[in-house]
Design a protein around this motif. Structure first.
Motif, mmCIF file in Angstrom:
data_model
loop_
_atom_site.group_PDB
_atom_site.id
_atom_site.type_symbol
_atom_site.label_atom_id
_atom_site.label_comp_id
_atom_site.label_asym_id
_atom_site.label_seq_id
_atom_site.Cartn_x
_atom_site.Cartn_y
_atom_site.Cartn_z
ATOM 1 N N PHE A 190 59.641 63.306 36.414
ATOM 2 C CA PHE A 190 58.912 63.696 35.213
ATOM 3 C C PHE A 190 59.116 62.640 34.137
ATOM 4 O O PHE A 190 60.229 62.132 33.954
ATOM 5 C CB PHE A 190 59.422 65.042 34.682
ATOM 6 C CG PHE A 190 59.240 66.184 35.632
ATOM 7 C CD1 PHE A 190 57.965 66.595 36.015
ATOM 8 C CD2 PHE A 190 60.328 66.870 36.141
ATOM 9 C CE1 PHE A 190 57.787 67.662 36.894
ATOM 10 C CE2 PHE A 190 60.161 67.929 37.028
ATOM 11 C CZ PHE A 190 58.896 68.330 37.393
ATOM 12 N N ILE A 230 48.142 55.786 40.449
ATOM 13 C CA ILE A 230 47.071 56.642 40.965
ATOM 14 C C ILE A 230 46.128 57.058 39.848
ATOM 15 O O ILE A 230 44.917 57.067 40.031
ATOM 16 C CB ILE A 230 47.655 57.891 41.672
ATOM 17 C CG1 ILE A 230 48.738 57.494 42.683
ATOM 18 C CG2 ILE A 230 46.547 58.692 42.337
ATOM 19 C CD1 ILE A 230 48.274 56.544 43.761
ATOM 20 N N ASN A 231 46.684 57.423 38.689
ATOM 21 C CA ASN A 231 45.816 57.844 37.582
ATOM 22 C C ASN A 231 46.560 57.741 36.252
ATOM 23 O O ASN A 231 47.789 57.772 36.200
ATOM 24 C CB ASN A 231 45.311 59.283 37.772
ATOM 25 C CG ASN A 231 46.434 60.304 37.914
ATOM 26 O OD1 ASN A 231 46.876 60.587 39.025
ATOM 27 N ND2 ASN A 231 46.905 60.844 36.802
ATOM 28 N N ASP A 232 45.760 57.591 35.197
ATOM 29 C CA ASP A 232 46.320 57.728 33.856
ATOM 30 C C ASP A 232 46.693 59.189 33.613
ATOM 31 O O ASP A 232 46.099 60.101 34.187
ATOM 32 C CB ASP A 232 45.286 57.287 32.812
ATOM 33 C CG ASP A 232 45.037 55.783 32.852
ATOM 34 O OD1 ASP A 232 46.016 55.032 32.975
ATOM 35 O OD2 ASP A 232 43.859 55.386 32.761
ATOM 36 N N ALA A 233 47.661 59.390 32.729
ATOM 37 C CA ALA A 233 48.067 60.751 32.353
ATOM 38 C C ALA A 233 47.699 60.988 30.889
ATOM 39 O O ALA A 233 47.581 60.037 30.103
ATOM 40 C CB ALA A 233 49.565 60.939 32.566
ATOM 41 N N GLY A 234 47.532 62.249 30.543
ATOM 42 C CA GLY A 234 47.052 62.602 29.216
ATOM 43 C C GLY A 234 48.005 62.258 28.084
ATOM 44 O O GLY A 234 47.622 62.287 26.911
ATOM 45 N N THR A 280 50.568 58.173 36.320
ATOM 46 C CA THR A 280 51.217 58.805 37.465
ATOM 47 C C THR A 280 51.085 57.873 38.670
ATOM 48 O O THR A 280 50.005 57.387 38.968
ATOM 49 C CB THR A 280 50.585 60.170 37.755
ATOM 50 O OG1 THR A 280 50.720 61.000 36.594
ATOM 51 C CG2 THR A 280 51.277 60.859 38.920
ATOM 52 N N TYR A 281 52.210 57.660 39.329
ATOM 53 C CA TYR A 281 52.324 56.676 40.395
ATOM 54 C C TYR A 281 52.838 57.313 41.686
ATOM 55 O O TYR A 281 53.506 58.363 41.662
ATOM 56 C CB TYR A 281 53.358 55.595 40.014
ATOM 57 C CG TYR A 281 53.049 54.793 38.779
ATOM 58 C CD1 TYR A 281 52.462 53.536 38.875
ATOM 59 C CD2 TYR A 281 53.372 55.268 37.509
ATOM 60 C CE1 TYR A 281 52.191 52.780 37.736
ATOM 61 C CE2 TYR A 281 53.099 54.529 36.364
ATOM 62 C CZ TYR A 281 52.513 53.284 36.488
ATOM 63 O OH TYR A 281 52.245 52.540 35.364
ATOM 64 N N LEU A 282 52.577 56.642 42.791
ATOM 65 C CA LEU A 282 53.413 56.796 43.976
ATOM 66 C C LEU A 282 54.419 55.650 43.948
ATOM 67 O O LEU A 282 54.056 54.504 43.687
ATOM 68 C CB LEU A 282 52.594 56.703 45.265
ATOM 69 C CG LEU A 282 51.605 57.815 45.560
ATOM 70 C CD1 LEU A 282 50.988 57.578 46.940
ATOM 71 C CD2 LEU A 282 52.236 59.191 45.493
ATOM 72 N N PHE A 303 44.199 52.756 47.337
ATOM 73 C CA PHE A 303 45.120 52.565 46.205
ATOM 74 C C PHE A 303 45.622 51.116 46.213
ATOM 75 O O PHE A 303 46.235 50.672 47.178
ATOM 76 C CB PHE A 303 46.319 53.502 46.304
ATOM 77 C CG PHE A 303 45.967 54.960 46.304
ATOM 78 C CD1 PHE A 303 44.872 55.449 45.593
ATOM 79 C CD2 PHE A 303 46.746 55.872 47.015
ATOM 80 C CE1 PHE A 303 44.553 56.803 45.589
ATOM 81 C CE2 PHE A 303 46.440 57.236 47.011
ATOM 82 C CZ PHE A 303 45.340 57.693 46.303
ATOM 83 N N THR A 318 56.334 65.304 29.632
ATOM 84 C CA THR A 318 54.907 65.332 29.336
ATOM 85 C C THR A 318 54.013 64.906 30.501
ATOM 86 O O THR A 318 52.787 64.912 30.349
ATOM 87 C CB THR A 318 54.619 64.412 28.134
ATOM 88 O OG1 THR A 318 55.128 63.110 28.421
ATOM 89 C CG2 THR A 318 55.272 64.954 26.866
ATOM 90 N N ARG A 319 54.607 64.529 31.627
ATOM 91 C CA ARG A 319 53.769 64.154 32.774
ATOM 92 C C ARG A 319 54.602 64.141 34.053
ATOM 93 O O ARG A 319 55.836 64.036 33.998
ATOM 94 C CB ARG A 319 53.149 62.765 32.592
ATOM 95 C CG ARG A 319 54.144 61.623 32.681
ATOM 96 C CD ARG A 319 53.553 60.237 32.488
ATOM 97 N NE ARG A 319 54.607 59.235 32.481
ATOM 98 C CZ ARG A 319 55.407 58.974 31.441
ATOM 99 N NH1 ARG A 319 55.265 59.646 30.308
ATOM 100 N NH2 ARG A 319 56.356 58.070 31.528
ATOM 101 N N ILE A 320 53.912 64.219 35.175
ATOM 102 C CA ILE A 320 54.508 63.796 36.438
ATOM 103 C C ILE A 320 54.379 62.279 36.460
ATOM 104 O O ILE A 320 53.276 61.739 36.484
ATOM 105 C CB ILE A 320 53.830 64.472 37.641
ATOM 106 C CG1 ILE A 320 54.136 65.985 37.587
ATOM 107 C CG2 ILE A 320 54.315 63.855 38.958
ATOM 108 C CD1 ILE A 320 53.537 66.780 38.720
#
Lengths: 146, 146
Positions: free
Chosen positions: A87, A48-52, A57-59, A28, A3-5
Motif C-alpha cells: 500500500f 499498470i495504471n495511474d492511481a487517483g 500501481t505496479y507489478l 505491459f 491511499t493506493r495499492i
C-alpha cells in the motif's frame, strides 16, 4: 493515510523471462529495473495504471540474487507466485507504521529501508495480516526516470 | 487492453473479522458485499483507490460458503493469504481472453462468468502465468451502488 495499492510483488526465478511473459501476454511494457542488494533481489517494475492519489500501481517482479535472500527462500518453499502486496502512503512511512504497530500489528523493520525507485518501505508481519505479507511504501518525492 | 489492476483476491476464513481488520488497521471502509453462489464465496470489496482508466482498484476478501469451493480448497492447502490477482479490461473480456489464449495461455472458463458487482470475469491458468492465478475483469457498464 494509505491511499493506493502501490504494487503487487511477484517472486520469479528468471526476471528477464517473466518481464517478457508480461509484455508478450498483456502488453505491459513500462519497465524500471534495478538491483536491491539489501533485499537480495533484481527487480522490474511494470507500471499498470495511474492511481487517483497521483501515484501509480505496479507489478513488481522479483528475482533473487543470492540463496539467502527472502525471495530465494520463498521460491524454495512456495515456488513462483505472489510474494506480497504493498500500500502507498501519502505521508511519512514510519509514522504510518508506528500508527499500525500501535494497533498490535508487528512491523518487521526498526526503520524504513530503501525500496524500488528511491521509495522508503517497511513490512508488516503476515501472521498479523491474515496471511498477507504487507508492505508500506512512501514514494520518492520525485519519481525516478524510467 | 488491460488498463488497471482491478483487485487483489484474498482468501480468509472469517469475512467479517477480516473486513474489520482492514478497517481498524488501515481505515479502509468502502465496502460492497455479496454472495456468489457459483464461486462458492461470500465476499467483500474494499475500494482502495481510483484508477486512471476510470475504474478502481480493490481488495477482494473471499470467505468460502461450502467445503468444495475453490476458496475452501485453497485455504485447506495454503491457509489464509493472497489467492489471485485481477486485471481490468477496457473491452470485452472474452475477446481479451481469446487474444491471450492465442498466445498459449490456458483460459479456465469457456465463457465469462459473473464476478463482483455485476462484472464479467474469466481466469487464466496459474501454471501458464508464473504461478499467479490471474483473473480478467470487465466491469459492469454502470458500477453497482455500494
Amino acid at each position: 493515510m494509505l491511499t493506493r495499492i502501490d504494487h503487487i510483488g511477484i517472486a520469479c526465478r528468471d526476471l528477464d523471462a517473466t518481464v517478457e511473459f508480461y509484455r508478450r501476454t498483456y502488453g505491459f511494457t513500462d519497465v524500471h529495473t534495478e538491483v536491491n542488494e539489501e533485499q537480495g533481489v533484481r527487480e522490474a517494475m511494470l507500471k499498470i495504471n495511474d492511481a487517483g492519489d497521483g501515484g501509480a500501481t505496479y507489478l513488481q517482479l522479483l528475482e533473487p540474487i543470492r540463496d539467502d535472500s527472502p525471495i530465494a527462500k520463498f521460491l524454495a518453499k512456495n515456488g513462483e507466485g505472489v510474494h506480497h502486496i504493498a500500500f502507498g502512503t501519502d505521508g511519512d512511512v514510519q509514522e504510518e507504521a508506528d500508527g499500525i504497530a500501535a494497533k498490535g500489528v508487528r512491523v518487521l523493520y526498526d526503520r524504513p529501508r530503501r525500496g524500488s525507485m528511491g521509495s522508503r518501505i517497511t513490512f508488516l508481519h503476515p501472521k498479523d495480516c491474515g496471511g498477507v505479507l504487507t508492505e508500506l511504501v512512501q514514494a520518492a518525492a520525485k519519481p525516478a526516470e524510467h
